[in-house]
Design a protein around this motif. Structure first.
Motif, PDB file in Angstrom:
ATOM      1  N   GLY A  17      31.493  50.308  33.137  1.00  0.00           N
ATOM      2  CA  GLY A  17      30.887  48.990  33.165  1.00  0.00           C
ATOM      3  C   GLY A  17      31.304  48.090  32.010  1.00  0.00           C
ATOM      4  N   GLN A  18      32.101  48.593  31.095  1.00  0.00           N
ATOM      5  CA  GLN A  18      32.559  47.818  29.942  1.00  0.00           C
ATOM      6  C   GLN A  18      34.026  47.429  30.135  1.00  0.00           C
ATOM      7  OE1 GLN A  18      30.561  46.946  27.226  1.00  0.00           O
ATOM      8  NE2 GLN A  18      28.972  47.739  28.587  1.00  0.00           N
ATOM      9  N   ALA A  19      34.413  46.324  29.531  1.00  0.00           N
ATOM     10  CA  ALA A  19      35.813  45.890  29.543  1.00  0.00           C
ATOM     11  C   ALA A  19      36.442  46.264  28.203  1.00  0.00           C
ATOM     12  CB  ALA A  19      35.900  44.389  29.771  1.00  0.00           C
ATOM     13  N   ASP A  20      37.747  46.312  28.173  1.00  0.00           N
ATOM     14  CA  ASP A  20      38.461  46.574  26.931  1.00  0.00           C
ATOM     15  C   ASP A  20      38.236  45.441  25.935  1.00  0.00           C
ATOM     16  OD1 ASP A  20      40.325  49.002  26.878  1.00  0.00           O
ATOM     17  OD2 ASP A  20      40.716  48.180  28.867  1.00  0.00           O
ATOM     18  N   ARG A  46      40.315  37.277  29.449  1.00  0.00           N
ATOM     19  CA  ARG A  46      40.242  37.617  30.872  1.00  0.00           C
ATOM     20  C   ARG A  46      39.044  36.893  31.466  1.00  0.00           C
ATOM     21  NH1 ARG A  46      42.624  42.447  33.822  1.00  0.00           N
ATOM     22  NH2 ARG A  46      41.903  41.941  35.882  1.00  0.00           N
ATOM     23  N   GLU A  47      39.292  36.141  32.529  1.00  0.00           N
ATOM     24  CA  GLU A  47      38.241  35.433  33.254  1.00  0.00           C
ATOM     25  C   GLU A  47      38.431  35.692  34.726  1.00  0.00           C
ATOM     26  OE1 GLU A  47      37.254  31.184  32.911  1.00  0.00           O
ATOM     27  OE2 GLU A  47      37.655  31.496  30.769  1.00  0.00           O
ATOM     28  N   GLY A  48      37.483  36.359  35.344  1.00  0.00           N
ATOM     29  CA  GLY A  48      37.616  36.672  36.760  1.00  0.00           C
ATOM     30  C   GLY A  48      38.882  37.477  36.992  1.00  0.00           C
ATOM     31  N   GLU A  49      39.740  36.995  37.869  1.00  0.00           N
ATOM     32  CA  GLU A  49      40.987  37.704  38.172  1.00  0.00           C
ATOM     33  C   GLU A  49      42.178  37.145  37.398  1.00  0.00           C
ATOM     34  OE1 GLU A  49      41.657  38.314  42.332  1.00  0.00           O
ATOM     35  OE2 GLU A  49      40.160  39.895  42.323  1.00  0.00           O
ATOM     36  N   SER A  50      41.909  36.375  36.349  1.00  0.00           N
ATOM     37  CA  SER A  50      42.982  35.787  35.546  1.00  0.00           C
ATOM     38  C   SER A  50      43.022  36.424  34.165  1.00  0.00           C
ATOM     39  CB  SER A  50      42.754  34.281  35.412  1.00  0.00           C
ATOM     40  OG  SER A  50      43.765  33.708  34.611  1.00  0.00           O
ATOM     41  N   THR A  76      56.449  37.480  30.629  1.00  0.00           N
ATOM     42  CA  THR A  76      55.849  37.416  31.964  1.00  0.00           C
ATOM     43  C   THR A  76      55.741  38.821  32.560  1.00  0.00           C
ATOM     44  OG1 THR A  76      57.955  36.985  33.109  1.00  0.00           O
ATOM     45  CG2 THR A  76      56.648  35.065  32.439  1.00  0.00           C
ATOM     46  N   THR A  77      56.787  39.621  32.390  1.00  0.00           N
ATOM     47  CA  THR A  77      56.771  40.995  32.911  1.00  0.00           C
ATOM     48  C   THR A  77      55.666  41.804  32.252  1.00  0.00           C
ATOM     49  OG1 THR A  77      59.143  40.878  33.355  1.00  0.00           O
ATOM     50  CG2 THR A  77      58.160  43.076  33.229  1.00  0.00           C
ATOM     51  N   LEU A  78      55.563  41.695  30.946  1.00  0.00           N
ATOM     52  CA  LEU A  78      54.553  42.447  30.205  1.00  0.00           C
ATOM     53  C   LEU A  78      53.140  41.971  30.540  1.00  0.00           C
ATOM     54  CD1 LEU A  78      53.943  44.627  28.125  1.00  0.00           C
ATOM     55  CD2 LEU A  78      54.221  42.877  26.351  1.00  0.00           C
ATOM     56  N   LEU A  79      52.954  40.676  30.723  1.00  0.00           N
ATOM     57  CA  LEU A  79      51.630  40.160  31.074  1.00  0.00           C
ATOM     58  C   LEU A  79      51.173  40.739  32.415  1.00  0.00           C
ATOM     59  CD1 LEU A  79      49.245  38.322  30.354  1.00  0.00           C
ATOM     60  CD2 LEU A  79      50.491  36.441  31.446  1.00  0.00           C
ATOM     61  N   GLY A  80      52.068  40.832  33.381  1.00  0.00           N
ATOM     62  CA  GLY A  80      51.718  41.440  34.666  1.00  0.00           C
ATOM     63  C   GLY A  80      51.382  42.911  34.522  1.00  0.00           C
ATOM     64  N   TRP A  81      52.123  43.608  33.679  1.00  0.00           N
ATOM     65  CA  TRP A  81      51.842  45.024  33.410  1.00  0.00           C
ATOM     66  C   TRP A  81      50.452  45.158  32.789  1.00  0.00           C
ATOM     67  CZ3 TRP A  81      50.539  47.926  29.251  1.00  0.00           C
ATOM     68  CH2 TRP A  81      50.654  49.311  29.376  1.00  0.00           C
ATOM     69  N   CYS A  82      50.139  44.278  31.836  1.00  0.00           N
ATOM     70  CA  CYS A  82      48.823  44.309  31.193  1.00  0.00           C
ATOM     71  C   CYS A  82      47.720  44.001  32.201  1.00  0.00           C
ATOM     72  CB  CYS A  82      48.766  43.318  30.034  1.00  0.00           C
ATOM     73  SG  CYS A  82      49.719  43.822  28.595  1.00  0.00           S
ATOM     74  N   TRP A  83      47.939  42.999  33.058  1.00  0.00           N
ATOM     75  CA  TRP A  83      46.937  42.656  34.063  1.00  0.00           C
ATOM     76  C   TRP A  83      46.603  43.891  34.896  1.00  0.00           C
ATOM     77  CZ3 TRP A  83      45.703  43.115  39.018  1.00  0.00           C
ATOM     78  CH2 TRP A  83      44.698  42.299  39.536  1.00  0.00           C
ATOM     79  N   TYR A 114      52.297  27.905  23.484  1.00  0.00           N
ATOM     80  CA  TYR A 114      52.067  27.876  24.926  1.00  0.00           C
ATOM     81  C   TYR A 114      51.043  28.900  25.366  1.00  0.00           C
ATOM     82  CZ  TYR A 114      55.671  31.510  24.498  1.00  0.00           C
ATOM     83  OH  TYR A 114      56.395  32.611  24.124  1.00  0.00           O
ATOM     84  N   ARG A 115      50.674  28.777  26.637  1.00  0.00           N
ATOM     85  CA  ARG A 115      49.691  29.662  27.272  1.00  0.00           C
ATOM     86  C   ARG A 115      50.333  30.252  28.521  1.00  0.00           C
ATOM     87  NH1 ARG A 115      44.193  30.329  27.628  1.00  0.00           N
ATOM     88  NH2 ARG A 115      43.303  30.639  29.688  1.00  0.00           N
ATOM     89  N   MET A 116      50.159  31.556  28.711  1.00  0.00           N
ATOM     90  CA  MET A 116      50.613  32.227  29.928  1.00  0.00           C
ATOM     91  C   MET A 116      49.406  32.766  30.664  1.00  0.00           C
ATOM     92  SD  MET A 116      53.926  34.579  29.381  1.00  0.00           S
ATOM     93  CE  MET A 116      55.508  33.815  29.140  1.00  0.00           C
ATOM     94  N   THR A 117      49.420  32.598  31.984  1.00  0.00           N
ATOM     95  CA  THR A 117      48.356  33.145  32.821  1.00  0.00           C
ATOM     96  C   THR A 117      48.950  34.067  33.873  1.00  0.00           C
ATOM     97  OG1 THR A 117      48.445  31.291  34.372  1.00  0.00           O
ATOM     98  CG2 THR A 117      46.886  31.109  32.515  1.00  0.00           C
ATOM     99  N   CYS A 118      48.138  35.006  34.326  1.00  0.00           N
ATOM    100  CA  CYS A 118      48.557  35.946  35.365  1.00  0.00           C
ATOM    101  C   CYS A 118      47.402  36.133  36.333  1.00  0.00           C
ATOM    102  CB  CYS A 118      48.939  37.280  34.727  1.00  0.00           C
ATOM    103  SG  CYS A 118      49.493  38.521  35.919  1.00  0.00           S
ATOM    104  N   THR A 119      47.706  35.998  37.625  1.00  0.00           N
ATOM    105  CA  THR A 119      46.705  36.174  38.677  1.00  0.00           C
ATOM    106  C   THR A 119      47.358  36.859  39.874  1.00  0.00           C
ATOM    107  OG1 THR A 119      47.222  33.991  39.573  1.00  0.00           O
ATOM    108  CG2 THR A 119      45.351  34.111  38.045  1.00  0.00           C
ATOM    109  N   PRO A 120      46.566  37.465  40.741  1.00  0.00           N
ATOM    110  CA  PRO A 120      47.137  38.017  41.973  1.00  0.00           C
ATOM    111  C   PRO A 120      47.740  36.901  42.822  1.00  0.00           C
ATOM    112  CG  PRO A 120      44.945  38.909  41.600  1.00  0.00           C
ATOM    113  CD  PRO A 120      45.145  37.795  40.609  1.00  0.00           C
TER     114      PRO A 120
END
Length: 167
Positions: A17-20, A46-50, A76-83, A114-120
């Motif tokens: 029930g906890q997040a990192d 992390r907010e919702g699925e982002s 970008t590759t690493l952000l997706g891996w982290c997501w 800059y800011r990078m975001t990752c979502t499904p």
């Protein structure tokens, strides 16, 4: 110090029930993947699925004084891996994740921090991944990353991330 061919120890899973903790995760990530310490990641949220990173441009400069495409692509590759890794960890799963396919489209030069975001990519992406993991023990999800410099979209990327079967 990292050694070739020796896996880095996994970060213990958070309590159910906890997040990192974002800073603890980034500190572990910098130990697991040495180049992370040099990418200029200032913050992770992390907010919702982002999942989002705030980054400094200076360590990622090219010869023209703008963002170096190779560094931005790695991010970008690493952000997706982290997501994907964080999504699994929230569900109590310690699994290996690999990028299976990735593409990038550079739209404008990156001229400041800059800011990078990752979502499904698809709204049903997480449900599909959960179903695949339950039925086959492995799965894949398509994620989209965007890089924003102020109000300008400078880079769009897409990647397929595979979650491997448990050992």
């Amino acid at each position: 110090m990292r050694r070739i061919g020796i896996p880095h120890p996994r970060l213990p899973l958070p309590e159910p029930g906890q997040a990192d903790d974002p800073q603890a995760f980034l500190a572990w990530l910098a130990g697991a993947i040495p180049m992370v310490a040099h990418l200029g990641i200032r913050d992770m949220t992390r907010e919702g699925e982002s999942l989002a990173w705030e980054l400094a441009l200076e360590p990622n400069l090219n010869d023209k004084g703008t963002g170096f495409g190779g560094a931005l692509t790695a991010q970008t590759t690493l952000l997706g891996w982290c997501w994907t890794t964080l999504w699994l960890r929230e569900r109590g799963l310690a699994r290996d994740v690999v990028v299976a396919d990735a593409t990038q489209r550079f739209l404008a030069p990156v001229t400041g921090d800059y800011r990078m975001t990752c979502t499904p990519e698809a709204p049903e992406g997480t449900e599909s991944l959960a179903s695949q993991l339950e039925s086959r023990g492995r799965g894949r999800i398509a994620l989209v990353q965007q890089l924003w410099c102020g109000g300008t979209l400078c880079l769009e990327a897409r990647g397929d991330y595979a979650v491997l079967k448990a050992d």
